[in-house]
Design a protein around this motif. Sequence first.
Motif, PDB file in Angstrom:
ATOM      1  N   ASP A   9       0.817  -1.218   0.000  1.00  0.00           N
ATOM      2  CA  ASP A   9       0.000   0.000   0.000  1.00  0.00           C
ATOM      3  C   ASP A   9       0.849   1.266   0.000  1.00  0.00           C
ATOM      4  OD1 ASP A   9      -2.461  -1.371   0.135  1.00  0.00           O
ATOM      5  OD2 ASP A   9      -2.291  -1.568   2.320  1.00  0.00           O
ATOM      6  N   VAL A  10       2.059   1.189   0.536  1.00  0.00           N
ATOM      7  CA  VAL A  10       2.846   2.406   0.734  1.00  0.00           C
ATOM      8  C   VAL A  10       4.204   2.400   0.027  1.00  0.00           C
ATOM      9  CG1 VAL A  10       1.759   2.833   2.967  1.00  0.00           C
ATOM     10  CG2 VAL A  10       3.910   1.547   2.877  1.00  0.00           C
ATOM     11  N   MET A  11       4.631   1.257  -0.486  1.00  0.00           N
ATOM     12  CA  MET A  11       5.986   1.161  -1.046  1.00  0.00           C
ATOM     13  C   MET A  11       6.146   1.987  -2.318  1.00  0.00           C
ATOM     14  SD  MET A  11       5.991  -2.638  -2.752  1.00  0.00           S
ATOM     15  CE  MET A  11       5.145  -2.987  -4.325  1.00  0.00           C
ATOM     16  N   THR A  12       7.390   2.318  -2.625  1.00  0.00           N
ATOM     17  CA  THR A  12       7.740   2.997  -3.866  1.00  0.00           C
ATOM     18  C   THR A  12       8.016   1.933  -4.920  1.00  0.00           C
ATOM     19  OG1 THR A  12       8.734   4.839  -2.660  1.00  0.00           O
ATOM     20  CG2 THR A  12       9.381   4.566  -4.967  1.00  0.00           C
ATOM     21  N   ARG A  13       7.313   2.022  -6.041  1.00  0.00           N
ATOM     22  CA  ARG A  13       7.424   0.971  -7.051  1.00  0.00           C
ATOM     23  C   ARG A  13       8.497   1.265  -8.110  1.00  0.00           C
ATOM     24  NH1 ARG A  13       3.076  -2.490  -6.428  1.00  0.00           N
ATOM     25  NH2 ARG A  13       1.501  -1.710  -4.979  1.00  0.00           N
ATOM     26  N   THR A  14       8.802   2.532  -8.317  1.00  0.00           N
ATOM     27  CA  THR A  14       9.872   2.898  -9.244  1.00  0.00           C
ATOM     28  C   THR A  14      11.161   2.996  -8.437  1.00  0.00           C
ATOM     29  OG1 THR A  14       8.326   4.129 -10.627  1.00  0.00           O
ATOM     30  CG2 THR A  14      10.680   4.571 -10.936  1.00  0.00           C
ATOM     31  N   VAL A  15      12.073   2.060  -8.678  1.00  0.00           N
ATOM     32  CA  VAL A  15      13.227   1.893  -7.796  1.00  0.00           C
ATOM     33  C   VAL A  15      14.527   1.961  -8.580  1.00  0.00           C
ATOM     34  CG1 VAL A  15      14.323   0.358  -6.133  1.00  0.00           C
ATOM     35  CG2 VAL A  15      11.830   0.409  -6.317  1.00  0.00           C
ATOM     36  N   ALA A  16      15.510   2.646  -8.020  1.00  0.00           N
ATOM     37  CA  ALA A  16      16.861   2.633  -8.564  1.00  0.00           C
ATOM     38  C   ALA A  16      17.582   1.410  -8.019  1.00  0.00           C
ATOM     39  CB  ALA A  16      17.607   3.899  -8.163  1.00  0.00           C
ATOM     40  N   ALA A  17      18.278   0.697  -8.885  1.00  0.00           N
ATOM     41  CA  ALA A  17      19.018  -0.496  -8.475  1.00  0.00           C
ATOM     42  C   ALA A  17      20.266  -0.618  -9.340  1.00  0.00           C
ATOM     43  CB  ALA A  17      18.136  -1.737  -8.616  1.00  0.00           C
ATOM     44  N   VAL A  18      21.177  -1.464  -8.907  1.00  0.00           N
ATOM     45  CA  VAL A  18      22.417  -1.683  -9.656  1.00  0.00           C
ATOM     46  C   VAL A  18      22.661  -3.170  -9.819  1.00  0.00           C
ATOM     47  CG1 VAL A  18      23.514   0.471  -8.946  1.00  0.00           C
ATOM     48  CG2 VAL A  18      23.779  -1.567  -7.527  1.00  0.00           C
ATOM     49  N   GLY A  19      23.503  -3.512 -10.788  1.00  0.00           N
ATOM     50  CA  GLY A  19      23.922  -4.890 -10.970  1.00  0.00           C
ATOM     51  C   GLY A  19      25.165  -5.178 -10.157  1.00  0.00           C
ATOM     52  N   ARG A  20      25.503  -6.432 -10.071  1.00  0.00           N
ATOM     53  CA  ARG A  20      26.665  -6.851  -9.284  1.00  0.00           C
ATOM     54  C   ARG A  20      27.952  -6.179  -9.751  1.00  0.00           C
ATOM     55  NH1 ARG A  20      28.043 -11.606  -6.470  1.00  0.00           N
ATOM     56  NH2 ARG A  20      26.095 -12.670  -7.094  1.00  0.00           N
ATOM     57  N   GLU A  61      10.122  -5.825  -6.392  1.00  0.00           N
ATOM     58  CA  GLU A  61       8.849  -5.196  -6.741  1.00  0.00           C
ATOM     59  C   GLU A  61       8.784  -3.738  -6.294  1.00  0.00           C
ATOM     60  OE1 GLU A  61       5.406  -7.353  -5.575  1.00  0.00           O
ATOM     61  OE2 GLU A  61       5.842  -9.038  -6.919  1.00  0.00           O
ATOM     62  N   GLY A  62       9.663  -3.349  -5.403  1.00  0.00           N
ATOM     63  CA  GLY A  62       9.657  -1.976  -4.917  1.00  0.00           C
ATOM     64  C   GLY A  62      10.590  -1.823  -3.741  1.00  0.00           C
ATOM     65  N   VAL A  63      10.504  -0.686  -3.096  1.00  0.00           N
ATOM     66  CA  VAL A  63      11.291  -0.405  -1.897  1.00  0.00           C
ATOM     67  C   VAL A  63      10.387   0.301  -0.900  1.00  0.00           C
ATOM     68  CG1 VAL A  63      13.134   1.016  -0.924  1.00  0.00           C
ATOM     69  CG2 VAL A  63      13.570  -0.314  -2.988  1.00  0.00           C
TER      70      VAL A  63
END
Length: 221
Positions: free
Chosen positions: A10-21, A131-133
Amino acid sequence: MSGTPHTVSDVMTRTVAAVGRDAPFKDVVTLMEEWKVSALPVLEGDGRVIGVVSEADLLPKEEFRDSDPDRFTQRQRLDDLAKAGAVTAGELMSAPAVTVHPTATLAQAARVMAQRRVKRLPVVNDESLLEGVVSRSDLLKVFLRGDEELAAEVRHEVVDRLFPLSADHIQVEVAEGVVTLTGWVDDNGLAGVAERLARTVEGVIDVRCHLTPMSLRDDPR
């Protein structure tokens, strides 16, 4: 946002910045600055979370940049010294990642954050895919609920269910998130239960219970 309990989804941010190994150290720092975040999920394959790299993982690079730690420090801080020499996200990250499922309640997510002393949690599905943060600030969104919304939920979820025979004699007032219950109840033994249940409504800050048993209504004393 209505109904209790709310979940992480209900509250998470779905557009997330992430990195690869294999993301370089500088790219990790740059992405954190661009997105104004303190940690990034590290992904592998089709989006499976394998770790998290945070500001705390990056700091040893600066801390030990111009120092020559003694043997005691070397023994006590092996992990930090290894990260001081890291050049990729895979070498920097903390693994396995501390994550949470989207169906977890906000209370469960808050408990994980407190116990693991983290500010953000990657939200993953059953296959560990991102799925989000959810962050601390996300969990606090429930306290933005309006007083009228809170009053309606307390009325429906607590008063109407506990006191079906005397619900019309109970007033529910909410001011700045503080719930006040006043009126007459047919079963005074449930007054304490009503107070406890009202406190579980997400967004409620405090509860003041002034419920009186019907048996005292016409008591001449």
